[in-house]
Design a protein around this motif. Structure first.
Motif: not given
Length: 272
Positions: A1-11, A23-34, A41-47
């Motif tokens: 997750m640490k490696r992939l998340l910075p590339r697009t902001g979402s994994v 069973g799929n779950l999206v974790i994103t730092t982008n509030e606009d991603v649904h 979809t799990l929105h996070v601010t600090d990874t």
């Protein structure tokens, strides 16, 4: 997750043995991603705190009791497509049997059906996709694989094709292609299109069949269009899978809309 998340902001995190987005779950730092293709979809601010992130994602035995979790880069606003191929014994070349796009539901936005054949892509993008699928099929041949396979990709808005999965088995389109071939012939996709949807609430099967005929929706051999019930699960879950075949997308979608109008009137609300 640490490696992939910075590339697009979402994994996207997938249970290895789940299917269709369940069973799929999206974790994103982008509030606009649904996310489409995931249950949540799990929105996070600090990874930085990976332990807290894993806990929030629900990664426990109850989340993935049957296998490992696969983490992938998530690309929003992409279109999910597939090609079903046949891998024969060498030296015979692999063959594409059918292509199409995945359809999703609204709540949750996971796999709900297919549309065949692949449409609304440029000739160049379509060729990149089919050529890539055949290259993967040839690779499978070198590994000794023989049989059917469904090869998945996502197409981004700029037309970039990224292959992300190979299912070395019968696919979700196998029976749809067989139904269309039986009704319309081997090259049915040259003159017809197909829409399917599964887990659709329905009245009892005999009532449904009578209703399709009464409303002019049942398969019409002379007109070469109509609705076919691909699977009946009305006794267990009160649902069916349907197939709509027609010469054009507009006619196919019109028939599907009429079918949904009939089903909305025919299905009794569940009692609580």
């Amino acid at each position: 997750m640490k490696r992939l998340l910075p590339r697009t902001g979402s994994v996207i995190m997938k249970r290895d043995r789940a299917v269709g987005g369940h069973g799929n779950l999206v974790i994103t730092t982008n509030e606009d991603v649904h996310a489409v293709g995931a249950m949540e979809t799990l929105h996070v601010t600090d990874t930085c705190d990976l332990t807290e992130l894993v806990t929030a994602a629900g990664l426990a035995e109850t989340f993935a009791p049957m296998g490992e979790v696969v983490v992938e880069e998530f690309l929003p606003d992409c279109r999910s497509v597939y090609a079903e191929v046949r891998c024969p014994l060498p030296p015979e070349e692999p063959q594409i049997l059918n292509t199409g796009s995945l359809r999703t539901g609204e709540d949750p936005p996971v796999l709900a059906g297919l549309e065949l054949p692949l449409a609304d892509v440029s000739d160049d993008v379509g060729k990149i996709f089919t050529d890539g699928a055949l290259r993967l099929a040839r690779l499978m041949q070198t590994l000794g694989y023989q049989g059917l396979a469904s090869i998945d990709a996502v197409i981004s808005p700029d037309g970039t094709v990224r292959f992300n999965e190979v299912n070395a088995r019968l696919g979700g389109s196998t029976h749809l292609d067989v139904i269309a071939t039986v009704l319309l012939g081997k090259n049915w996709a040259d003159g017809h299109v197909l829409l399917s949807r599964f887990s659709v609430p329905s009245p009892p099967f005999t009532t449904l069949v009578d209703g399709l005929a009464r409303n002019g929706l049942a398969w019409d051999r002379a007109a070469r269009e109509g609705v076919v019930i691909a699977s009946d699960d009305t006794e267990a879950s009160g649902t069916v899978e349907y197939v709509v075949l027609a010469p054009t997308w507009s006619r196919c979608r019109a028939l599907e809309a009429e079918l949904h109008a009939y089903l909305a009137e025919s299905v009794q609300p569940a009692e609580h």
